[in-house]
Design an enzyme around this catalytic site. Structure first.
Site, PDB file in Angstrom:
ATOM      1  N   SER A  94      44.221  41.487   6.776  1.00 24.95           N
ATOM      2  CA  SER A  94      43.473  42.729   6.968  1.00 24.95           C
ATOM      3  C   SER A  94      43.982  43.443   8.210  1.00 24.95           C
ATOM      4  CB  SER A  94      41.984  42.400   7.145  1.00 24.95           C
ATOM      5  OG  SER A  94      41.247  43.496   7.625  1.00 24.95           O
ATOM      6  N   TYR A  98      33.946  39.252  10.270  1.00 22.97           N
ATOM      7  CA  TYR A  98      35.051  39.507   9.348  1.00 22.97           C
ATOM      8  C   TYR A  98      36.380  39.525  10.093  1.00 22.97           C
ATOM      9  CZ  TYR A  98      37.969  41.973   5.948  1.00 22.97           C
ATOM     10  OH  TYR A  98      38.987  42.328   5.091  1.00 22.97           O
TER      11      TYR A  98
END
Length: 258
Positions: free
Chosen positions: A146, A159
């Protein structure tokens, strides 16, 4: 005759989290490149839908749902894949979840649940398919990282921590498994508008900031991730391991845009 180094004909690919979003797109992309693809997730109906699409391309698949939080579920899935196909050449880990919340309010249960899916689940799948990937002779692992593997995004600390760990895990596994002939790499998607995040991006200040910081001034289309996945899954990546390809419209390279 020019050889197509990204032809995956004869290869078998397993996609964990392959029934929705990025995982679904990449499952179909691998099949379009010639691979037999086994996409899996928690919901039977979604597994069936993607498998039907793969079969429409003339590829073989297997309908089997999996709980990434449950090691026996993954091991049973692996055994059924090997019983039908006899091999696994590509493992793509796309299962993941997120939530937005001020870090001071995040409970340990929320933190642990997210880590269990995004990081420990990846460990489980890699361990389960290790022997098969080694036996392949050209095993490939592709982990979905990510932007948060590199930079902080507001109020998604759990996250971001999990995805930073995914990148570290990818590098560590690449070093360990290189001597066994298995290449381990990652893809870091930029901002891709999907049905799940459309409300967070469309017309919001968060969405506007993402666009402002992306030199291409648009969100990505999930199909634009297929090229990177095919590269890392194929013989074209024979000497690439421990790397992360950012497919982000220039986001991570951006300092000032005007």
């Amino acid at each position: 005759m020019i050889k197509n180094f990204m032809d995956l004909t004869g290869r078998v690919a397993v996609v964990i989290g392959g029934t929705s979003g990025i995982g679904r797109t990449l499952s179909v992309g691998l099949a379009e490149a010639g691979a037999d693809v086994i996409p899996t997730g928690r919901r039977d109906a979604m597994v069936d839908e993607v498998c039907t699409r793969i079969e429409s391309l003339g590829r073989k698949t297997l309908r089997k749902s999996v709980d990434i939080l449950n090691r026996p579920s993954i091991d049973t899935f692996r055994d059924e894949v090997l019983a039908k196909f006899g091999r696994v050449d590509i493992l793509l880990n796309a299962a993941g979840k997120t939530f937005r919340k001020p870090t001071k309010d995040v409970t340990e249960a929320e933190w642990d649940d997210l880590m269990n899916t995004n990081l420990t689940g990846m460990l489980r799948s890699c361990q389960a398919f290790h022997d098969a990937l080694v036996a392949s002779g050209h095993g490939r692992v592709i982990n979905i990282a990510s932007l948060s593997s590199f930079v902080a995004l507001y109020e998604v600390a759990a996250y971001a921590a999990s995805k930073a760990a995914v990148l570290s895990f990818t590098k560590s596994l690449a070093v360990e498994w290189a001597r066994e002939g298995v290449n381990v790499n990652a893809i870091a998607p930029g901002v891709f508008r999907t049905d799940l995040n459309a409300k967070l991006l469309d017309g919001t200040e968060r969405g506007k900031e993402f666009l402002w910081r992306t030199p291409m001034k648009r969100f990505g289309q999930t199909s634009e991730l297929i090229g990177a996945a095919l590269l890392l899954a194929s013989d074209a990546a024979s000497f690439i391991t421990g790397q992360c390809i950012a497919v982000d419209g220039g986001f991570l390279s951006s300092g000032m845009n005007q």
